[in-house]
Design a protein around this motif. Sequence first.
Motif, short mmCIF file in Angstrom:
data_model
loop_
_atom_site.label_atom_id
_atom_site.label_comp_id
_atom_site.label_asym_id
_atom_site.label_seq_id
_atom_site.Cartn_x
_atom_site.Cartn_y
_atom_site.Cartn_z
N ILE A 38 -22.43 79.02 -4.00
CA ILE A 38 -22.05 78.19 -2.69
C ILE A 38 -21.46 78.69 -1.71
O ILE A 38 -20.64 79.70 -1.65
CB ILE A 38 -21.06 77.08 -3.21
N PRO A 40 -19.82 77.88 1.56
CA PRO A 40 -19.03 76.69 2.17
C PRO A 40 -19.08 76.66 3.87
O PRO A 40 -18.31 75.99 4.16
CB PRO A 40 -17.72 76.93 1.71
N LYS A 71 -23.02 74.23 1.49
CA LYS A 71 -22.06 73.12 1.39
C LYS A 71 -21.11 73.20 2.49
O LYS A 71 -20.05 73.55 2.11
CB LYS A 71 -21.57 73.02 -0.06
N GLY A 79 -17.05 72.99 0.35
CA GLY A 79 -17.94 73.81 -0.47
C GLY A 79 -16.77 74.48 -1.61
O GLY A 79 -17.26 74.60 -2.87
N GLU A 82 -15.81 72.36 -4.14
CA GLU A 82 -16.95 72.10 -5.43
C GLU A 82 -16.95 73.15 -6.72
O GLU A 82 -17.15 72.91 -7.46
CB GLU A 82 -18.05 72.02 -4.52
N ALA A 94 -18.58 80.90 -5.53
CA ALA A 94 -18.48 80.39 -4.04
C ALA A 94 -18.22 81.57 -3.22
O ALA A 94 -17.48 82.67 -3.63
CB ALA A 94 -17.74 79.37 -3.87
#
Length: 327
Positions: A38, A40, A71, A79, A82, A94
């Motif tokens: 991810i 962010p 995200k 993000g 998540e 992430a």
Amino acid sequence: MQRRNLIAVSVGAALAALALTGTAQAQDKYPAKPIRLIVPFAPGGTTDIVARVVADPLSRVLGQPVIVDNKAGGGGVVGTAEMVRAQADGYTLAIATVSSVAANPAINPQVPYNPTTDFTPVVNIAATPNVLAVNPQFPAKNYKEFLAELKANPDKYSHASSGVGGIQHLQMELYKSLAGVKAVHVGYRGAGPALNDVVGNQGPMIFDNLPSALPFIQAGKLRAIVVAAPKELAVLPGVPTFAEVGLAPVNRMAFYGILAPKGTPSAVVDRLHAGVIEVLKDPAVRKRIEDTGSIVIGNTPAEFTTQIKEEFATYHKVVKDANLKLE
């Protein structure tokens, strides 16, 4: 009765050993499916670029696709949150930035994670110098003149940023507190509009990532005053670092690392870390990262954990001392 208890204990121990063996085998086979990374923030920024530069070769090293998933939202919070909620199995990661793990959590009590306890840091991939720059119309050509101008005119000038609580805002607040100067903060909806207004002389100064500001500095549309970097940069000859002007605590760079959820098995973390380090040894990868204006880091999970805690503590103190609040 005693014999029955012994049998039960033996069966229980065997089942526990079998479960541990199964877990170890699952970790030994990691990764056995694609990994989601991810980012962010929106596509196109330095965070996204660094993630994609690393993701493709990391896929080859690990033998499974590493899929970048943008995200954006909340200055990196959406993000990151998540990832925090994901299963701690190494398949949802992430990208960490100073904004998502330090600046935003420091000023926003509603951030749904604790940056010092809710992550498993894996590695800091790279860091980017930040630069304090002014519009060429500003009455200072170097740091000494800049400092004198601000001290002589408290609150006469403003500084633009990507918004309240972002790293641009908090790093400038840190500078002001240590230098003993005053300037008015003007927050924008993003770093791009803030930078454009300073270039257009709608605002006098900005604390920005070097990759964003450098083209305007090189074109003479901004003047670099002082830089947050380990040493003077070849692309900014004669521009001192904050350490060189006596403000070492402000000498903080933006960074781009990899986080896993809390509780991710150490064997998985070790595999991910080793994979990234192998990728960062590739001269082509290093060049692509360095072409963004960044410096390759590649530290250990323990070192990255310490770094995140130090960044959060620094900006938490800035928020507290300046009594900063979200608008």
